[in-house]
Motif scaffolding. Structure first.
Motif, PDB file in Angstrom:
ATOM      1  N   GLN A 220       4.242  -3.193 -11.613  1.00 49.93           N
ATOM      2  CA  GLN A 220       2.998  -4.203 -11.623  1.00 49.93           C
ATOM      3  C   GLN A 220       3.376  -5.629 -11.588  1.00 49.93           C
ATOM      4  O   GLN A 220       4.280  -6.169 -12.439  1.00 49.93           O
ATOM      5  N   ALA A 221       2.718  -6.241 -10.820  1.00 54.43           N
ATOM      6  CA  ALA A 221       2.657  -7.805 -10.465  1.00 54.43           C
ATOM      7  C   ALA A 221       1.946  -8.339 -11.290  1.00 54.43           C
ATOM      8  O   ALA A 221       0.866  -8.160 -12.087  1.00 54.43           O
ATOM      9  N   LEU A 222       2.787  -9.427 -12.251  1.00 55.60           N
ATOM     10  CA  LEU A 222       2.090 -10.184 -13.321  1.00 55.60           C
ATOM     11  C   LEU A 222       1.557 -11.528 -12.569  1.00 55.60           C
ATOM     12  O   LEU A 222       0.871 -12.216 -13.183  1.00 55.60           O
ATOM     13  N   ARG A 223       1.973 -11.670 -11.418  1.00 55.71           N
ATOM     14  CA  ARG A 223       1.407 -12.569 -10.370  1.00 55.71           C
ATOM     15  C   ARG A 223       1.561 -12.288  -9.245  1.00 55.71           C
ATOM     16  O   ARG A 223       2.532 -11.300  -8.931  1.00 55.71           O
ATOM     17  N   GLU A 224       1.119 -12.888  -8.105  1.00 49.62           N
ATOM     18  CA  GLU A 224       1.242 -12.289  -6.695  1.00 49.62           C
ATOM     19  C   GLU A 224       2.806 -12.153  -6.452  1.00 49.62           C
ATOM     20  O   GLU A 224       3.512 -12.959  -7.053  1.00 49.62           O
ATOM     21  N   ALA A 225       3.300 -11.070  -5.891  1.00 53.38           N
ATOM     22  CA  ALA A 225       4.709 -10.931  -6.005  1.00 53.38           C
ATOM     23  C   ALA A 225       5.123 -10.151  -4.571  1.00 53.38           C
ATOM     24  O   ALA A 225       4.294  -9.459  -4.019  1.00 53.38           O
TER      25      ALA A 225
END
Length: 102
Positions: free
Chosen positions: A65-70
């Motif tokens: 899961q992305a914790l910010r754009e990734a």
């Protein structure tokens, strides 16, 4: 053009999720951003920053899961279980994501 069946690069929006099934040995590279990884029946979670990698160590479902754009690369393991080559097992692992459909 170079087509590599042993690697998939995925751009994830904030909170975007990628489930990966039965992918022991698959390497997850965080190319940009920050991601969280959890594996089925694991007591610990992994957080990767850009430039860091992790290798899936368990069968079952792993969730990225992305914790910010990734930007994330999933790389097939170099050595796989007998009877299936890396590309075959890697495609099967990505079926829940929709990348392995022909």
């Amino acid at each position: 053009m170079v087509f590599d069946v042993n690697q998939v690069v995925i751009e994830l929006e904030y909170r975007g999720i990628v489930p990966v099934k039965d992918a022991v040995g698959t390497r997850i590279d965080c190319l940009r951003g920050r991601i969280w990884i959890t594996e089925h029946r694991s007591t610990g979670d992994i957080v990767l920053e850009a430039g860091e990698s992790y290798e899936i160590s368990r069968g079952g479902i792993a969730v990225v899961q992305a914790l910010r754009e990734a930007l994330v690369a999933l790389r097939a393991p170099a050595v796989t279980q007998a009877g299936a080559g890396p590309a075959v097992r890697f495609r099967a692992a990505l079926e829940p994501v929709g990348f392995a459909r022909g």
